[in-house]
Design an enzyme around this catalytic site. Structure first.
Site, PDB file in Angstrom:
ATOM      1  N   GLU A 286      30.358  17.398 -16.305  1.00 43.22           N
ATOM      2  CA  GLU A 286      29.077  17.811 -16.882  1.00 43.22           C
ATOM      3  C   GLU A 286      28.674  19.164 -16.313  1.00 43.22           C
ATOM      4  O   GLU A 286      28.576  19.331 -15.098  1.00 43.22           O
ATOM      5  CB  GLU A 286      28.000  16.766 -16.545  1.00 43.22           C
ATOM      6  CG  GLU A 286      26.626  17.170 -17.037  1.00 43.22           C
ATOM      7  CD  GLU A 286      25.608  16.036 -16.941  1.00 43.22           C
ATOM      8  OE1 GLU A 286      25.757  15.174 -16.063  1.00 43.22           O
ATOM      9  OE2 GLU A 286      24.671  16.032 -17.758  1.00 43.22           O
TER      10      GLU A 286
ATOM     11  N   TYR B 260      35.604   6.484 -20.201  1.00 42.75           N
ATOM     12  CA  TYR B 260      35.361   5.366 -19.295  1.00 42.75           C
ATOM     13  C   TYR B 260      36.164   4.184 -19.839  1.00 42.75           C
ATOM     14  O   TYR B 260      35.952   3.768 -20.979  1.00 42.75           O
ATOM     15  CB  TYR B 260      33.879   5.002 -19.250  1.00 42.75           C
ATOM     16  CG  TYR B 260      32.985   6.231 -19.125  1.00 42.75           C
ATOM     17  CD1 TYR B 260      32.548   6.685 -17.893  1.00 42.75           C
ATOM     18  CD2 TYR B 260      32.619   6.958 -20.279  1.00 42.75           C
ATOM     19  CE1 TYR B 260      31.767   7.831 -17.794  1.00 42.75           C
ATOM     20  CE2 TYR B 260      31.837   8.099 -20.183  1.00 42.75           C
ATOM     21  CZ  TYR B 260      31.409   8.533 -18.947  1.00 42.75           C
ATOM     22  OH  TYR B 260      30.648   9.666 -18.859  1.00 42.75           O
TER      23      TYR B 260
ATOM     24  N   ASP C  37      27.400  12.307 -10.238  1.00 38.96           N
ATOM     25  CA  ASP C  37      26.448  12.935 -11.165  1.00 38.96           C
ATOM     26  C   ASP C  37      25.135  13.072 -10.401  1.00 38.96           C
ATOM     27  O   ASP C  37      24.344  12.124 -10.318  1.00 38.96           O
ATOM     28  CB  ASP C  37      26.307  12.042 -12.407  1.00 38.96           C
ATOM     29  CG  ASP C  37      25.383  12.626 -13.469  1.00 38.96           C
ATOM     30  OD1 ASP C  37      24.661  13.599 -13.173  1.00 38.96           O
ATOM     31  OD2 ASP C  37      25.379  12.093 -14.590  1.00 38.96           O
TER      32      ASP C  37
ATOM     33  N   HIS D  42      28.654   7.919 -25.025  1.00 34.80           N
ATOM     34  CA  HIS D  42      27.357   8.605 -24.922  1.00 34.80           C
ATOM     35  C   HIS D  42      27.402   9.952 -25.631  1.00 34.80           C
ATOM     36  O   HIS D  42      28.467  10.421 -26.047  1.00 34.80           O
ATOM     37  CB  HIS D  42      26.947   8.779 -23.448  1.00 34.80           C
ATOM     38  CG  HIS D  42      27.936   9.527 -22.600  1.00 34.80           C
ATOM     39  ND1 HIS D  42      28.155  10.877 -22.712  1.00 34.80           N
ATOM     40  CD2 HIS D  42      28.767   9.104 -21.612  1.00 34.80           C
ATOM     41  CE1 HIS D  42      29.060  11.256 -21.827  1.00 34.80           C
ATOM     42  NE2 HIS D  42      29.469  10.198 -21.153  1.00 34.80           N
TER      43      HIS D  42
ATOM     44  N   HIS E 255      16.408  15.031 -19.064  1.00 32.98           N
ATOM     45  CA  HIS E 255      16.604  15.003 -20.522  1.00 32.98           C
ATOM     46  C   HIS E 255      15.355  15.665 -21.081  1.00 32.98           C
ATOM     47  O   HIS E 255      14.357  15.008 -21.363  1.00 32.98           O
ATOM     48  CB  HIS E 255      16.771  13.574 -21.044  1.00 32.98           C
ATOM     49  CG  HIS E 255      17.989  12.900 -20.459  1.00 32.98           C
ATOM     50  ND1 HIS E 255      18.132  11.542 -20.360  1.00 32.98           N
ATOM     51  CD2 HIS E 255      19.123  13.414 -19.943  1.00 32.98           C
ATOM     52  CE1 HIS E 255      19.303  11.249 -19.807  1.00 32.98           C
ATOM     53  NE2 HIS E 255      19.924  12.363 -19.546  1.00 32.98           N
TER      54      HIS E 255
ATOM     55  N   HIS F 269      22.421  17.658 -23.889  1.00 29.97           N
ATOM     56  CA  HIS F 269      20.960  17.544 -23.935  1.00 29.97           C
ATOM     57  C   HIS F 269      20.331  18.727 -23.223  1.00 29.97           C
ATOM     58  O   HIS F 269      20.970  19.399 -22.421  1.00 29.97           O
ATOM     59  CB  HIS F 269      20.494  16.209 -23.324  1.00 29.97           C
ATOM     60  CG  HIS F 269      20.901  15.991 -21.892  1.00 29.97           C
ATOM     61  ND1 HIS F 269      20.208  16.510 -20.827  1.00 29.97           N
ATOM     62  CD2 HIS F 269      21.948  15.309 -21.354  1.00 29.97           C
ATOM     63  CE1 HIS F 269      20.785  16.140 -19.697  1.00 29.97           C
ATOM     64  NE2 HIS F 269      21.862  15.426 -19.982  1.00 29.97           N
TER      65      HIS F 269
ATOM     66  N   ASP G 161       0.824  -1.223   0.000  1.00 32.31           N
ATOM     67  CA  ASP G 161       0.000   0.000   0.000  1.00 32.31           C
ATOM     68  C   ASP G 161       0.853   1.266   0.000  1.00 32.31           C
ATOM     69  O   ASP G 161       0.405   2.336   0.401  1.00 32.31           O
ATOM     70  CB  ASP G 161      -0.961   0.008   1.196  1.00 32.31           C
ATOM     71  CG  ASP G 161      -0.232  -0.087   2.520  1.00 32.31           C
ATOM     72  OD1 ASP G 161       1.002  -0.324   2.502  1.00 32.31           O
ATOM     73  OD2 ASP G 161      -0.869   0.072   3.565  1.00 32.31           O
TER      74      ASP G 161
ATOM     75  N   ASP H  36      21.788  19.332 -13.982  1.00 34.21           N
ATOM     76  CA  ASP H  36      22.419  18.045 -14.296  1.00 34.21           C
ATOM     77  C   ASP H  36      23.927  18.285 -14.257  1.00 34.21           C
ATOM     78  O   ASP H  36      24.486  18.849 -15.209  1.00 34.21           O
ATOM     79  CB  ASP H  36      21.942  17.564 -15.681  1.00 34.21           C
ATOM     80  CG  ASP H  36      22.377  16.138 -15.969  1.00 34.21           C
ATOM     81  OD1 ASP H  36      22.942  15.488 -15.069  1.00 34.21           O
ATOM     82  OD2 ASP H  36      22.132  15.661 -17.101  1.00 34.21           O
TER      83      ASP H  36
ATOM     84  N   GLU I 169      28.716  17.444 -21.606  1.00 34.38           N
ATOM     85  CA  GLU I 169      29.145  16.418 -20.654  1.00 34.38           C
ATOM     86  C   GLU I 169      29.981  15.310 -21.284  1.00 34.38           C
ATOM     87  O   GLU I 169      29.561  14.150 -21.322  1.00 34.38           O
ATOM     88  CB  GLU I 169      27.929  15.809 -19.969  1.00 34.38           C
ATOM     89  CG  GLU I 169      26.829  15.321 -20.911  1.00 34.38           C
ATOM     90  CD  GLU I 169      25.727  14.572 -20.171  1.00 34.38           C
ATOM     91  OE1 GLU I 169      26.053  13.614 -19.463  1.00 34.38           O
ATOM     92  OE2 GLU I 169      24.557  14.953 -20.306  1.00 34.38           O
TER      93      GLU I 169
ATOM     94  N   HIS J 199      24.903   5.000 -15.901  1.00 38.69           N
ATOM     95  CA  HIS J 199      23.817   5.402 -14.997  1.00 38.69           C
ATOM     96  C   HIS J 199      23.815   4.506 -13.760  1.00 38.69           C
ATOM     97  O   HIS J 199      22.788   3.965 -13.359  1.00 38.69           O
ATOM     98  CB  HIS J 199      22.464   5.353 -15.724  1.00 38.69           C
ATOM     99  CG  HIS J 199      22.291   6.483 -16.701  1.00 38.69           C
ATOM    100  ND1 HIS J 199      21.225   6.587 -17.558  1.00 38.69           N
ATOM    101  CD2 HIS J 199      23.049   7.579 -16.953  1.00 38.69           C
ATOM    102  CE1 HIS J 199      21.347   7.692 -18.302  1.00 38.69           C
ATOM    103  NE2 HIS J 199      22.457   8.300 -17.946  1.00 38.69           N
TER     104      HIS J 199
ATOM    105  N   ARG K  64      33.768  11.900 -15.964  1.00 35.66           N
ATOM    106  CA  ARG K  64      32.770  12.703 -16.697  1.00 35.66           C
ATOM    107  C   ARG K  64      32.784  14.081 -16.060  1.00 35.66           C
ATOM    108  O   ARG K  64      32.866  14.199 -14.832  1.00 35.66           O
ATOM    109  CB  ARG K  64      31.378  12.059 -16.609  1.00 35.66           C
ATOM    110  CG  ARG K  64      30.276  12.893 -17.242  1.00 35.66           C
ATOM    111  CD  ARG K  64      29.020  12.094 -17.626  1.00 35.66           C
ATOM    112  NE  ARG K  64      28.228  11.612 -16.519  1.00 35.66           N
ATOM    113  CZ  ARG K  64      28.121  10.335 -16.160  1.00 35.66           C
ATOM    114  NH1 ARG K  64      28.787   9.404 -16.820  1.00 35.66           N
ATOM    115  NH2 ARG K  64      27.351   9.968 -15.147  1.00 35.66           N
TER     116      ARG K  64
HETATM  117  N1  GLY Z   1      22.431  12.444 -15.263  1.00 36.94           N
HETATM  118  C1  GLY Z   1      22.091  11.886 -16.497  1.00 36.94           C
HETATM  119  C2  GLY Z   1      22.818  12.538 -17.593  1.00 36.94           C
HETATM  120  O1  GLY Z   1      23.867  13.090 -17.375  1.00 36.94           O
HETATM  121  O2  GLY Z   1      22.377  12.612 -18.700  1.00 36.94           O
HETATM  122 MN    MN Z   2      23.307  14.871 -18.585  1.00 37.88          MN
HETATM  123 MN    MN Z   3      24.230  13.892 -15.469  1.00 36.92          MN
END
Ligand code: GLY
Ligand code: MN
Ligand code: MN
Length: 490
Positions: A445, A426, A302, A394, A405, A398, A64, A313, A422, A284, A443
Site C-alpha cells: 500500500e 490473501y 499496515d 477489498h 479513509h 481511497h 473514569d 496509510d 493498495e 483489519h 498487501r
Molecule cells: N489501513 C486501512 C486501509 O488500508 O485501508
Molecule cells: Mn488503505
Molecule cells: Mn492501510
C-alpha cells in the site's frame, strides 16, 4: 543606507528576534488556512442557509477513563479547534447577531480551574477568538437562549446527530448543545422517522459539499500528508532492518510507533495492523498478539503516523527471515505488478474504477496462471459467502487526509487528490487452492498525489520491490544491540 546593507540589517535583526523570543517555527495549519476553508464552504452553501458542525463526543473507555480525544475532522478542518463540547455555525450570508454582522459563531467551553488542573488548559472564549480567529465566540451555555431563529433559513445543514453523546452534567456541554439545537430547529433524530419535521432541514447536502472540499487537498495539507508519509515509511525501512524471527507482533508495532513519536507524530492514523502468517489474512487485524514470529513466514505491516491531524496509510509485507521463499515471491511480485499497473495509469481524469480494474486484471490472471484460480472466470473468482473476489476481497484505492479513509469523491481522479493504491492477495487456510499457498497474505500500500501528468509516489522512503526489501533487510539495525533484561525468575 544602501539597499544591500538594509537587507542585511533586517535579516540580522530578524535573526536576533527569533533567538531572543525563542520563536518556534510551527508547521501546524494556521488560523488563516482554516478561515479560508470556511470561506470556501460558504461559497458552496446554498442561498440563505446555515451549516452546523458539532465537536466529536468524548468516548468513555472504562469507569473514569476516556479514550484519547479525537476532534470531528470537519470541525477541525474549518477551525483548527481541538476541544470537545463545541458547536460551529456558519452562515451563507452575514447575520446581524450582536451589533454587527458576522458570518460565523462558535460556542465552546468556558474555563474551569479544577477540570483544567486535571485535563490541561482550555482555550476559552478569548483563546478561541484570538487563536482561531473566529468572528464571534460564546460559551456553550449561551446557546440555550441565543437569539437566532432557524426557521428563517431556507436550509439548515448538518450531519445527523451522533447517538453516543453522554450527558456530562456540565452546563453547555455537547449533550446540551445538541438538545438545544434539536428544540430550536424542531428536529430530533428518530430512526423510525424518515422525513424530518421541518422542511428546511437537510442532513445530506453538507456531506456533498464537504466531500468536494476535503477530497482536493490544499498545499498546506499536502505538506502535512507528505510528512506523515515520510515518517511512516522511514519507520517501515527501520523495521525491515530490525526484523528477526522470534520477535513478537506487538514488538514490531512498538518499533513503528516509537519512530512515529521520534518525529513528533501525535498519533497513529488508525489502529496498527501487524499480522504474521495467517494473521495477515484478516484485513483489519489489530490484535497484534502473536508472541513469536516464525522463521519462514511473511509479516504484513499496515501502520501509519498521523501528523498534525493528517494520516498516511502504508503497508509493507516482508519475510520475517529476510528472504522471500519462491512461492512467497511469486505472490509478492504479482501484487507489486498489480500496484505498478494502477500507478502507471493513475492521473487526473481517470476513473477510480479503472484503477481497481487495472489491479484486478493482473491479480486474477496471475493467480490463474499459478493454478490458484482454477475454473473459468468469474465464477471461480467470487467467493459466494462474501460476494467478494476470493483472494483480493477489498478495494484498491481511497482518499487519505484527516481521516484514513478520507472524505472525497470516487468518480474521477482530480488534481491534488491524495490516494492509496493498495492491492493485496490473501489465501487463508482451507481455501480451495493447493495447501502450499495457504496462509499467504501480501498487501502493498502506497500513497500518491494525483497530478495532471500522472501520480506522484509519495511513499518512496520504504522499498517496495522484493529484491530491494531483501537488500535492506541485510543491513544491521541499531536495535540489534538493544537487549533488555529477561523477566524470567521474577
Ligand atoms: N489501513 C486501512 C486501509 O488500508 O485501508
Ligand atoms: Mn488503505
Ligand atoms: Mn492501510
Amino acid at each position: 543606507m544602501k539597499k544591500r546593507h538594509l537587507i542585511s540589517f533586517i535579516l540580522i535583526m530578524l535573526f536576533h528576534l527569533v533567538i531572543s523570543q525563542q520563536v518556534i517555527v510551527s508547521d501546524h495549519l494556521t488560523a488563516d488556512f482554516h478561515a479560508q476553508r470556511r470561506t470556501a464552504l460558504r461559497e458552496k452553501m446554498p442561498t440563505n442557509s446555515v451549516a452546523l458542525f458539532f465537536a466529536n463526543p468524548i468516548r468513555n473507555r472504562a469507569n473514569d477513563v476516556d479514550y484519547i480525544y479525537h476532534q470531528d475532522p470537519n470541525l477541525y478542518y474549518l477551525t483548527g479547534h481541538n476541544e470537545p463540547h463545541a458547536l460551529l455555525l456558519i452562515f451563507k450570508e452575514g447575520q446581524v447577531l450582536t451589533d454587527h454582522e458576522v458570518s460565523e459563531v462558535l460556542f465552546t467551553r468556558g474555563h474551569d480551574a479544577l477540570k483544567e488542573l486535571y485535563n490541561g488548559p482550555r482555550m476559552g472564549v478569548e483563546g478561541a477568538k484570538s487563536k482561531l480567529g473566529i468572528q464571534l465566540v460564546y460559551e456553550g451555555t449561551v446557546f440555550e437562549d441565543f437569539n437566532l431563529d432557524f426557521s428563517t433559513f431556507d436550509k439548515v445543514l448538518f450531519y445527523d446527530f451522533k447517538n453516543d453523546v453522554l450527558d456530562t452534567q456540565e452546563q453547555g456541554d455537547l449533550f446540551d448543545l445538541m438538545s438545544w439545537t434539536q428544540s430550536k430547529i424542531g428536529y430530533q433524530q428518530d430512526l423510525m422517522m424518515i422525513e424530518p419535521i421541518q422542511n428546511n432541514i437537510d442532513v445530506k447536502a453538507l456531506d456533498v459539499i464537504i466531500k468536494d472540499m476535503r477530497g482536493i487537498k490544499e498545499v498546506e495539507e499536502i505538506t502535512l500528508i507528505k510528512k506523515a508519509v515520510d515518517i511512516s515509511t522511514i519507520a517501515q525501512a527501520e523495521v525491515m532492518k530490525a526484523m528477526r524471527p522470534g520477535m513478537s507482533e506487538s514488538e514490531i508495532q512498538g518499533l513503528h510507533e516509537y519512530i512515529f513519536k521520534r518525529y513528533q507524530a501525535e498519533f497513529e492514523g488508525y489502529p496498527s495492523i501487524v499480522g504474521a502468517g495467517h494473521n495477515g489474512c484478516v484485513l483489519h487485524y489489530i490484535e497484534n498478539n502473536k508472541s513469536s514470529l516464525i522463521d519462514g513466514e511473511l509479516i504484513l505491516m499496515d501502520l501509519a503516523a498521523e501528523y498534525h491531524g493528517y494520516t498516511a496509510d502504508i503497508t509493507r509485507t516482508i519475510p520475517v527471515n529476510g528472504t522471500f521463499s519462491t512461492d512467497q515471491r511469486r505472490i509478492y511480485d504479482l501484487v507489486y505488478e498489480a500496484q505498478e499497473a494502477a500507478a502507471q495509469l493513475c492521473k487526473a481524469g481517470l476513473k477510480f474504477s479503472e484503477l481497481y480494474d487495472a489491479t484486478a486484471v493482473v491479480i486474477n490472471n496471475g493467480l490463474h496462471n499459478l493454478g490458484i484460480y482454477k475454473g473459468t472466470q468469474p465464477d471461480d473468482i467470487v467467493n459466494p459467502e462474501t460476494g467478494r473476489n476470493r483472494y483480493y476481497p477489498h478495494g484498491c484505492c481511497h482518499h487519505i487526509g484527516l481521516d484514513v479513509h478520507d472524505k472525497g469523491n470516487y468518480n474521477l481522479l482530480e488534481e491534488n487528490m491524495v490516494i492509496t493504491i493498495e492491492p493485496g492477495i490473501y489465501i487463508p487456510k482451507d481455501s480451495p487452492s493447493d495447501p502450499r499457498w495457504w496462509d499467504l497474505a501480501v498487501r502493498i500500500e502506497d500513497d500518491y498525489l494525483v497530478t495532471a501528468e500522472g501520480c506522484q509516489l509519495l511513499s518512496d522512503k520504504a522499498p517496495r520491490k522484493a529484491s530491494d526489501i531483501e537488500a535492506l533487510m541485510k543491513i544491521k539495525s541499531p536495535l540489534d544491540d538493544f537487549i533488555l533484561p529477561s523477566l524470567e525468575g521474577n
